[in-house]
Scaffold this motif. Sequence first.
Motif, PDB file in Angstrom:
ATOM      1  N   TYR A 247       0.838  -1.209   0.000  1.00 55.15           N
ATOM      2  CA  TYR A 247       0.000   0.000   0.000  1.00 55.15           C
ATOM      3  C   TYR A 247       0.871   1.255   0.000  1.00 55.15           C
ATOM      4  N   MET A 248       1.891   1.242   0.872  1.00 57.74           N
ATOM      5  CA  MET A 248       2.763   2.419   0.978  1.00 57.74           C
ATOM      6  C   MET A 248       3.430   2.703  -0.361  1.00 57.74           C
ATOM      7  N   ILE A 249       3.903   1.634  -1.023  1.00 55.42           N
ATOM      8  CA  ILE A 249       4.604   1.819  -2.294  1.00 55.42           C
ATOM      9  C   ILE A 249       3.639   2.348  -3.338  1.00 55.42           C
ATOM     10  N   PHE A 250       2.422   1.807  -3.355  1.00 51.95           N
ATOM     11  CA  PHE A 250       1.419   2.292  -4.313  1.00 51.95           C
ATOM     12  C   PHE A 250       1.173   3.790  -4.101  1.00 51.95           C
ATOM     13  N   ALA A 290      -0.185  -3.366 -10.560  1.00 55.13           N
ATOM     14  CA  ALA A 290       0.042  -2.950 -11.944  1.00 55.13           C
ATOM     15  C   ALA A 290       0.289  -1.444 -12.012  1.00 55.13           C
ATOM     16  N   ALA A 291      -0.470  -0.683 -11.211  1.00 51.30           N
ATOM     17  CA  ALA A 291      -0.289   0.773 -11.198  1.00 51.30           C
ATOM     18  C   ALA A 291       1.104   1.124 -10.678  1.00 51.30           C
ATOM     19  N   ALA A 292       1.540   0.451  -9.600  1.00 51.59           N
ATOM     20  CA  ALA A 292       2.873   0.713  -9.053  1.00 51.59           C
ATOM     21  C   ALA A 292       3.939   0.404 -10.102  1.00 51.59           C
ATOM     22  N   LEU A 293       3.776  -0.724 -10.782  1.00 52.39           N
ATOM     23  CA  LEU A 293       4.730  -1.130 -11.819  1.00 52.39           C
ATOM     24  C   LEU A 293       4.766  -0.093 -12.939  1.00 52.39           C
ATOM     25  N   ALA A 294       3.578   0.294 -13.427  1.00 50.38           N
ATOM     26  CA  ALA A 294       3.498   1.225 -14.557  1.00 50.38           C
ATOM     27  C   ALA A 294       4.060   2.595 -14.178  1.00 50.38           C
ATOM     28  N   PHE A 295       3.718   3.078 -12.982  1.00 48.49           N
ATOM     29  CA  PHE A 295       4.209   4.393 -12.580  1.00 48.49           C
ATOM     30  C   PHE A 295       5.725   4.387 -12.417  1.00 48.49           C
ATOM     31  N   SER A 296       6.270   3.311 -11.840  1.00 44.61           N
ATOM     32  CA  SER A 296       7.718   3.268 -11.643  1.00 44.61           C
ATOM     33  C   SER A 296       8.436   3.326 -12.987  1.00 44.61           C
ATOM     34  N   LEU A 297       7.826   2.750 -14.027  1.00 48.80           N
ATOM     35  CA  LEU A 297       8.501   2.699 -15.327  1.00 48.80           C
ATOM     36  C   LEU A 297       8.230   3.942 -16.178  1.00 48.80           C
TER      37      LEU A 297
ATOM     38  N   LEU B  87      16.152  -0.395 -15.375  1.00 49.14           N
ATOM     39  CA  LEU B  87      17.588  -0.192 -15.134  1.00 49.14           C
ATOM     40  C   LEU B  87      18.007   1.218 -15.527  1.00 49.14           C
ATOM     41  N   ARG B  88      17.374   1.764 -16.562  1.00 52.56           N
ATOM     42  CA  ARG B  88      17.732   3.112 -16.987  1.00 52.56           C
ATOM     43  C   ARG B  88      17.197   4.166 -16.021  1.00 52.56           C
ATOM     44  N   GLY B  89      16.249   3.774 -15.156  1.00 52.11           N
ATOM     45  CA  GLY B  89      15.638   4.727 -14.227  1.00 52.11           C
ATOM     46  C   GLY B  89      16.431   4.920 -12.948  1.00 52.11           C
ATOM     47  N   GLY B  90      17.558   4.221 -12.793  1.00 51.95           N
ATOM     48  CA  GLY B  90      18.348   4.371 -11.581  1.00 51.95           C
ATOM     49  C   GLY B  90      18.334   3.108 -10.740  1.00 51.95           C
ATOM     50  N   LEU B  91      18.882   3.226  -9.521  1.00 51.11           N
ATOM     51  CA  LEU B  91      19.072   2.044  -8.684  1.00 51.11           C
ATOM     52  C   LEU B  91      17.769   1.521  -8.080  1.00 51.11           C
ATOM     53  N   LEU B  92      16.844   2.431  -7.798  1.00 50.56           N
ATOM     54  CA  LEU B  92      15.670   2.033  -7.024  1.00 50.56           C
ATOM     55  C   LEU B  92      14.553   1.475  -7.899  1.00 50.56           C
ATOM     56  N   VAL B  93      14.492   1.944  -9.161  1.00 45.48           N
ATOM     57  CA  VAL B  93      13.347   1.577  -9.996  1.00 45.48           C
ATOM     58  C   VAL B  93      13.215   0.061 -10.208  1.00 45.48           C
ATOM     59  N   PRO B  94      14.318  -0.700 -10.447  1.00 46.69           N
ATOM     60  CA  PRO B  94      14.145  -2.152 -10.590  1.00 46.69           C
ATOM     61  C   PRO B  94      13.488  -2.802  -9.373  1.00 46.69           C
ATOM     62  N   LEU B  95      13.819  -2.292  -8.177  1.00 43.89           N
ATOM     63  CA  LEU B  95      13.206  -2.833  -6.962  1.00 43.89           C
ATOM     64  C   LEU B  95      11.700  -2.566  -6.957  1.00 43.89           C
ATOM     65  N   LEU B  96      11.338  -1.321  -7.261  1.00 42.47           N
ATOM     66  CA  LEU B  96       9.926  -0.934  -7.219  1.00 42.47           C
ATOM     67  C   LEU B  96       9.146  -1.675  -8.288  1.00 42.47           C
ATOM     68  N   ALA B  97       9.728  -1.767  -9.498  1.00 39.09           N
ATOM     69  CA  ALA B  97       9.024  -2.424 -10.605  1.00 39.09           C
ATOM     70  C   ALA B  97       8.834  -3.905 -10.319  1.00 39.09           C
ATOM     71  N   THR B  98       9.876  -4.589  -9.832  1.00 38.92           N
ATOM     72  CA  THR B  98       9.726  -6.031  -9.593  1.00 38.92           C
ATOM     73  C   THR B  98       8.813  -6.292  -8.388  1.00 38.92           C
ATOM     74  N   PHE B  99       8.788  -5.365  -7.435  1.00 38.41           N
ATOM     75  CA  PHE B  99       7.846  -5.546  -6.319  1.00 38.41           C
ATOM     76  C   PHE B  99       6.409  -5.412  -6.817  1.00 38.41           C
ATOM     77  N   GLY B 100       6.165  -4.416  -7.691  1.00 40.30           N
ATOM     78  CA  GLY B 100       4.840  -4.270  -8.297  1.00 40.30           C
ATOM     79  C   GLY B 100       4.450  -5.524  -9.056  1.00 40.30           C
ATOM     80  N   LEU B 101       5.406  -6.077  -9.795  1.00 41.34           N
ATOM     81  CA  LEU B 101       5.156  -7.303 -10.557  1.00 41.34           C
ATOM     82  C   LEU B 101       4.790  -8.464  -9.626  1.00 41.34           C
ATOM     83  N   ALA B 102       5.476  -8.550  -8.493  1.00 43.07           N
ATOM     84  CA  ALA B 102       5.199  -9.620  -7.534  1.00 43.07           C
ATOM     85  C   ALA B 102       3.757  -9.525  -7.025  1.00 43.07           C
ATOM     86  N   VAL B 104       1.227  -8.156  -8.573  1.00 43.88           N
ATOM     87  CA  VAL B 104       0.339  -8.536  -9.679  1.00 43.88           C
ATOM     88  C   VAL B 104       0.277 -10.059  -9.797  1.00 43.88           C
ATOM     89  N   LEU B 105       1.441 -10.708  -9.812  1.00 45.41           N
ATOM     90  CA  LEU B 105       1.482 -12.165 -10.001  1.00 45.41           C
ATOM     91  C   LEU B 105       0.755 -12.895  -8.865  1.00 45.41           C
TER      92      LEU B 105
END
Lengths: 328, 288
Positions: A247-250, A290-297, B87-102, B104-105
């Motif tokens: 939740y916090m990350i979102f 999905a929102a967290a993933l999309a926003f981070s990217l 990876l192009r977004g810096g050190l933290l973005v891979p962590l945030l993106a893969t956590f979001g993916l987790a 979702v999965l």
Amino acid sequence: MKVQRWTPQSGVFIAALGAMVLVLAVGPTWFSAGVTDRLSALFVYVILGAMWNALAGYGGLVSVGQQAFFGLGAYAAIRLSHADVPVYLAVALAGLAVGVVSLAIGEVMLRLRGGEFAVGMWVVAELAHLLVNLDPLVQGETGTSLIALNAIAAEARRAYTYWLSLAAMVALLAVLFALLRGRLGTAIQSIRDDERAASSLGVNVLATKRIVFVLAATGCAMAGALWLASAITFQPKAYFSVQWTAYMIFMTLVGGIGTFEGPILGAILFFLVETFFGGRGVWYLVGLGAAALAFSLFLPRGIFGALEQRFALRLLPLGFRVVERTKP
Amino acid sequence: MIFLNQLLQGVFLGGYYALIACSLSFLFGVMRIVNLAHGSIVVLAAFLLFVLADRFEISPWLALIAVVPAMAALGWLLQRFVLDRALRGGLLVPLLATFGLAIVLDNALFETFGADTRSLSPFIGDLSFDSWSLTDDITVGKMDVLILGSAVAMLGAVSLLLARTRIGRAIRATAEDPGTVELIGIDARAVYGMATALALAMAAVAGAFLAMRATFDPYTGGAQLIFAFEAVAIGGFGSLWGTLWGGIALGVAQNVGASIDPSSFFIAGHVTFLAVLVGRVALGRVAA
């Protein structure tokens, strides 16, 4: 040329914010019971979003274990109340008690970087959960409740929890704001951007990180204790769940990581999403992920970051800006 | 004798931890990212195998022939559409993106398969419970031996690949400096794509053994990530064989802990992990 912190825009915004807090403060006298309860939850969300953002957005420390402090905060309130501390004092003190404990945790964890810190904190949360389960008072996953609350009428309880949540939110945001506006704000952001360069310029890296870590831990623990004050029951599994960090990350990513206002906006959005879609099972959690993933990217500065850039917003006098003096 | 047995079972359990940690350790070694979706990906592979076994009556061993390449393809897509940008977004973005993916999965698996716990053990005959008796007190499960053997084989194969082959050299060079390898005609993105494909192929094998040796449900991923991470951290980041020793240390610690007090199985593991960290901090040696 001159350097400006306050703008007319931020002056108006601060005044509006102060007025809103005053209105909210008298809220329980005329809100319905349901609205009071929901707003108390919103205040807790704002605390969680702001604390996670302080750690990650300003300090560059991504933790997936902040549920450790959320759970420990609730547990500390149970323990303090059991030791005959008046129940609302116990709720208020729980956060500070956990803040002291977090000093020791930070001593080890803050030497880790990036992913190691992130998952290392998750291990800390798991360990805290297992240790709390061993307490005979908690009875493992069965849990316990904040029994002392039974002595207070439901109506009064609702209002006290609301006021305490509001006060904690305002106090934590004020402390964070004051810290970020001063030397620490510059120091911590320089560490986030380049730890080695910051250290070579004389920034005390560990001491600076420690302040932010302890503040975030204290805030999350206060949030946990306040959640307990509304929910009354304490089941360790529910409080030490990684979902809280999700939740916090979102909230932080969608609102705007690294901006002060962003996580507050994110908390309001999360609150709305939860209110309208929370009943639809876990598809809404898929959506949050999905929102967290999309926003981070694709929108790494979040909604507020994008708005701030697009409309040159300066709602709070946090940064510095150079303005050209116009000729009279 | 009982203590010796505990120790031995700990070593075998450690083999399992090493097996699920291979992928995480390899990906960290090559791309310097901790894949927070690792556990969820392992569980995804387990569910794929379960569906093939349960609905189409395909033996898990045979199904691996299809699932491993499928997961590898998914890995390539993951690198192309998520990790590359992250990876192009810096050190933290891979962590945030893969956590979001987790998230979702995990939750998508829950919506699809529900909260029931599943296992592949009914589909592999006697293997799931057969064992060899070494002495009166010490028995060794055939599955445990197979898992430890697979972990050693997988780590050995990856080490050989890295040390001896052309693609291995390209991967090592890219891990060292992705910018510079472009100058000598290596496409860093293609190398990362292959590395992630390989990592997810390994995760598929890990998922197979997770599902065969025990039960799993949509939310099993988090714990797998933690165990895998602890194995990698105890063994030392960036060291493949270290991951094997780290896994074994973790498994032994848990079993010894449980033999002292049954409720302290997981506690002993986590405490060992933290103790190793504290030790490294005290010695001033923390891997970056």
